[in-house]
Motif scaffolding. Structure first.
Motif, PDB file in Angstrom:
ATOM      1  N   TYR A   1       0.829  -1.345   0.128  1.00  0.00           N
ATOM      2  CA  TYR A   1      -0.053  -0.267   0.103  1.00  0.00           C
ATOM      3  C   TYR A   1       0.771   1.184  -0.019  1.00  0.00           C
ATOM      4  CZ  TYR A   1       0.614  -2.187   4.582  1.00  0.00           C
ATOM      5  OH  TYR A   1       0.887  -2.792   5.869  1.00  0.00           O
TER       6      TYR A   1
ATOM      7  N   LYS B   1      -7.471  -4.026   5.788  1.00  0.00           N
ATOM      8  CA  LYS B   1      -8.418  -2.971   5.912  1.00  0.00           C
ATOM      9  C   LYS B   1      -9.749  -3.289   6.290  1.00  0.00           C
ATOM     10  CE  LYS B   1     -10.950  -3.051   1.552  1.00  0.00           C
ATOM     11  NZ  LYS B   1     -12.422  -3.201   2.213  1.00  0.00           N
TER      12      LYS B   1
ATOM     13  N   ALA C   1      -3.233   2.792  -1.363  1.00  0.00           N
ATOM     14  CA  ALA C   1      -4.246   1.770  -1.459  1.00  0.00           C
ATOM     15  C   ALA C   1      -4.495   1.116  -0.297  1.00  0.00           C
ATOM     16  CB  ALA C   1      -4.255   0.778  -2.719  1.00  0.00           C
TER      17      ALA C   1
ATOM     18  N   TYR D   1      -6.142  -2.691   1.391  1.00  0.00           N
ATOM     19  CA  TYR D   1      -6.113  -4.197   0.947  1.00  0.00           C
ATOM     20  C   TYR D   1      -6.835  -5.171   2.080  1.00  0.00           C
ATOM     21  CZ  TYR D   1      -3.149  -2.965  -2.619  1.00  0.00           C
ATOM     22  OH  TYR D   1      -2.552  -2.289  -3.909  1.00  0.00           O
TER      23      TYR D   1
ATOM     24  N   GLU E   1      -9.147  -7.869  -2.232  1.00  0.00           N
ATOM     25  CA  GLU E   1      -8.600  -6.905  -2.962  1.00  0.00           C
ATOM     26  C   GLU E   1      -7.195  -7.459  -3.344  1.00  0.00           C
ATOM     27  OE1 GLU E   1     -11.586  -4.686  -0.925  1.00  0.00           O
ATOM     28  OE2 GLU E   1     -10.030  -6.076  -0.282  1.00  0.00           O
TER      29      GLU E   1
ATOM     30  N   ARG F   1      -7.901 -10.539  -6.030  1.00  0.00           N
ATOM     31  CA  ARG F   1      -7.966  -9.992  -7.328  1.00  0.00           C
ATOM     32  C   ARG F   1      -6.780  -9.411  -7.897  1.00  0.00           C
ATOM     33  NH1 ARG F   1     -12.986  -7.837  -4.797  1.00  0.00           N
ATOM     34  NH2 ARG F   1     -12.179  -5.640  -4.423  1.00  0.00           N
ATOM     35  N   ALA F   2      -5.854  -8.692  -6.967  1.00  0.00           N
ATOM     36  CA  ALA F   2      -4.553  -8.215  -7.666  1.00  0.00           C
ATOM     37  C   ALA F   2      -3.589  -9.571  -7.990  1.00  0.00           C
ATOM     38  CB  ALA F   2      -3.515  -7.217  -6.490  1.00  0.00           C
TER      39      ALA F   2
END
Length: 277
Positions: free
Chosen positions: A126, A155, A169, A171, A175, A178-179
């Motif tokens: 992040y 998060k 960002a 996470y 998240e 998906r990344a």
């Protein structure tokens, strides 16, 4: 990769180098730390080290190097990489000529194609201006079947501070899943530091911390945050320069779904294997 024990220059973008903040966001060896902070450090490195036996490993954003000794005890070869020269100088004081240290940008990995077995990035994703650039480059340097290991502050945990001024960002497990998928990795997620078992002191001061987060009163400076830690956690201990002698955690990381928010654990660990292509 060159002479061992010297801090060498890799690919450092001059623009990104201007954002060099090093110890401002790092668990710095020798500085005061809360018990959970040290516990989190030990747990994430023991998890990462479990994948490293006999492997060629690069830890990207290694900070002041507390985990490099543990990784070296398992791996065939370990490289420690960080954008901060100050961080790497501290790591070199700990390990001398024992580990190859490279000053480099996480978004431009200074390794040949298919030259590594493991790439590690712990609690840093992040902070990257472009996590996508790192995730796109990691498959290039990994051999087929190589593994990417990432940890992030969760998060979706109730005590997460969404107002951190340096986060690009945020996470949770979905998240990260998906990344990893977008970068061509399968995602396997785990949780550590369960927050449904808080200490008495945390139960007392937890509501105060939540209020401070909601009002955006968590201080930016490391010194001010250390003062806040003393209030919440009591007496602080010294952040060890090398955790290789620390016992592994009593319980293994808990497997969690990669497609659902986890509201229990403070940290999400994510492991992905490079496809055999």
């Amino acid at each position: 990769m060159g002479s061992r024990g010297q801090v060498r220059m890799g690919a450092v973008d001059p623009v990104d180098a201007k954002k060099l903040i090093g110890p401002a966001i790092t668990d710095v060896a020798g500085e005061p730390a809360g018990r959970v902070q040290v516990e989190r450090l030990v747990e994430r490195y023991h998890w990462a080290a479990s994948y490293c036996t006999g492997r060629v490993v690069a830890e990207v954003a290694c900070g002041t190097g507390q985990g490099l000794g543990l990784l070296r005890s398992r791996a065939k070869v370990v490289y420690g990489c960080d954008l901060s020269g100050e961080n790497l100088d501290r790591a070199q004081k700990t390990y001398g000529s024992g580990i190859d240290l490279i000053r480099t940008d996480a978004q431009r990995l200074p390794f040949a194609d298919k030259s590594l077995d493991i790439v590690i990035l712990l609690e840093t994703l992040y902070f990257l201006p472009s996590a996508e650039r790192f995730l796109a480059d990691a498959p290039r340097v990994l051999r087929p079947g190589g593994r990417l290991l990432v940890s992030c502050i969760n998060k979706d945990c109730p005590d997460f501070n969404p107002n951190h001024p340096l986060y690009f960002a945020r996470y949770g497990a979905p998240e990260l899943g998906r990344a990893f998928t977008a970068a061509g990795f399968g995602a396997e997620c785990f949780g550590i530091i369960p927050m449904n078992e808080p200490s008495f002191r945390s139960r007392v001061f937890g509501p105060v911390k939540k209020l401070a987060i909601r009002l955006n009163l968590i201080p930016d400076s490391m010194q001010a945050r250390q003062f806040l830690k003393r209030i919440v956690f009591g007496k602080l201990e010294e952040m060890p320069p090398d955790i290789s002698s620390h016992a592994p955690p009593e319980r293994d990381p808990r497997p969690i779904p990669a497609n659902a928010a986890d509201t229990v654990h403070q940290v999400i660990l994510c492991s992905g294997i490079r496809s055999h292509t």
